[in-house]
Design an enzyme around this catalytic site. Structure first.
Site, PDB file in Angstrom:
ATOM      1  N   CYS A 262       0.721  -1.167  -0.176  1.00 43.18           N
ATOM      2  CA  CYS A 262       0.180  -0.016   0.061  1.00 43.18           C
ATOM      3  C   CYS A 262       0.790   1.222   0.057  1.00 43.18           C
ATOM      4  O   CYS A 262       0.865   2.003  -1.039  1.00 43.18           O
ATOM      5  CB  CYS A 262      -1.061  -0.114   1.268  1.00 43.18           C
ATOM      6  N   ARG A 327       5.849  -8.748  -0.351  1.00 43.04           N
ATOM      7  CA  ARG A 327       5.641  -7.653  -1.579  1.00 43.04           C
ATOM      8  C   ARG A 327       6.317  -6.361  -1.083  1.00 43.04           C
ATOM      9  O   ARG A 327       6.237  -5.731  -0.204  1.00 43.04           O
ATOM     10  CB  ARG A 327       4.219  -7.722  -1.651  1.00 43.04           C
TER      11      ARG A 327
END
Length: 425
Positions: A262, A327
């Site tokens: 994010c 990630r």
């Protein structure tokens, strides 16, 4: 709008966002979770969630059904898309997963069901209505607003956070019309005790999501910048932040590596849209530049303290503590820079998946790494397992005159063995 247990909901994408949402929806509706990863589906059916967001007992007790294709979308009243939205090597939005999921579901829906298709994936304003809607029409031959309808409800999943879960937070909802908005609101109202907020439009909801993380990114960038300033005068930023934090309106951000799915990605989506509109996003890109450079900055400081190349142990590879999520991990930047500077780097992480580490970054995790000594130990990700170790044990991993680099200040105030150099942001 009245919904009941027979209402069919399909969630496309069962990752960090989709699985918790699907499990929550399954408590109230006939819910199917779809993921193209057959191994992921098989593991979930056995009650194992590799993301560790849902425990085995909850998974096994859930009425959630699983599928590896989107055929179940044909009879769904709601289809919710929760696939990733990464950036490419040039930090440009990669809408490939969203477009792929959209094409797949568009080939399965039919006019009789008149589904509401809700996107949760983080995008820049306009993607849902200007890209996804027309793509569904093109593939399906159906008409938006007549045969299917669009909604958007931004995900707010924070990996590893057991307090702000999808069934407790306020959900922002939106729809292409007032009627669709109420349908989306009725669906999510069943899921969360936090209630829903009806956004003024789909674009407003898309924009709200992308600025939530851009704001955090900019605030952390400011702290990272002042950290570098204070380092030059041998001043601990933590001492400064503790003092400044006594003011009632001071924001408690901390320095560090800013990665993940994010905060390290979403600002680029907003910057891309701004540039499309002819607006130079100076503050947004400045924040990203500072945060993207922190990995190299940390590695350079470690190298400066050692004064020569040596053996370095990096403890932690995931993008944040106590989650297995690799990630966009900025620890990788530290490792690559250390290697470039000539150091022999060993990587250890008790939570990261070894195969994923090799596949994503070409890095081998050493399970025996904590049994040897090194010129420097970099505590990059303070997993609970590391913090449970006696600081003397961590210090014992360092050779005489070696260095413990504590990136997040996790060992602040704790004694290390005599003769061990200590450095922190």
């Amino acid at each position: 709008m009245s919904l009941d247990a027979a209402t069919k909901v399909v969630v496309v994408g069962l990752g960090y966002v989709g699985l918790p949402l699907a499990v929550a929806l399954a408590r109230h509706f006939d819910t199917v979770g779809v993921d193209i990863n057959a191994a992921r589906i098989a593991a979930l059916k056995q009650g194992h969630d590799a993301t560790r967001e849902i425990d085995s007992e909850t998974l096994k007790a859930s009425s959630l059904k699983y599928a590896s294709d989107v055929s179940s979308c044909a009879e769904a009243a709601f289809i919710i898309v929760t696939v990733p939205t990464p950036v490419d090597r040039a930090n440009q939005p990669d809408l490939g997963p969203v477009e792929g999921a959209t094409r797949a579901l568009a080939g399965a829906i039919n006019a009789a069901s008149k589904p509401v298709i809700v996107y949760e994936s983080t995008v820049y304003p306009g993607v849902t209505e200007e890209i996804c809607g027309p793509l569904i029409e093109k593939v399906s031959g159906l008409r938006q607003g007549e045969d299917f309808f669009l909604g958007y409800s931004p995900e707010r999943i924070n990996p590893g956070d057991r307090e702000h879960t999808v069934d407790k937070i306020i959900k922002v909802v939106s729809g292409e019309s007032p009627e669709v908005l109420e349908k989306v609101a009725a669906l999510y109202s069943k899921v969360t005790t936090g209630g829903v907020f009806r956004a003024a439009s789909i674009k407003a909801a898309e924009a709200a999501k992308v600025i939530e993380n851009a704001q955090r990114d900019i605030n952390i960038a400011f702290v990272n910048e002042i950290t570098q300033i204070f380092q030059k005068i041998d001043l601990s930023v933590y001492d400064v932040l503790e003092a400044a934090g006594t003011k009632w309106n001071f924001l408690p951000f901390r320095p560090g590596l800013v990665g993940g799915h994010c905060i390290g990605v979403d600002p680029y989506y907003l910057a891309y849209k701004a540039q499309q509109l002819g607006q130079l996003p100076r503050v947004i890109l400045a924040g990203r530049s500072i945060n993207d450079s922190m990995g190299a900055y940390v590695a350079d400081r470690v190298h400066d303290r050692l004064r020569k190349a040596g053996d370095v142990l990096v403890m932690g590879l995931t993008f944040k503590e106590d989650v297995p999520d690799l990630r966009n991990s900025k620890v990788v930047d530290v490792i690559e820079r250390l290697k470039w500077l000539g150091h022999n780097v060993t990587v250890h992480d008790p939570l990261a998946d070894a195969e994923e580490a090799v596949h994503e970054y070409g890095l081998t995790l050493d399970v025996d790494a904590l049994t040897r000594q090194y010129s420097a130990v970099v505590l990059a990700v303070p997993h609970a397992q590391y913090l449970a170790m006696d600081p003397a044990v961590i210090g014992g991993l360092v050779k005489d005159g070696g260095l413990v680099a504590d990136i997040k200040g996790a060992l602040r105030g704790k004694a290390l063995p005599a003769g061990v150099d200590r450095w922190q942001l």
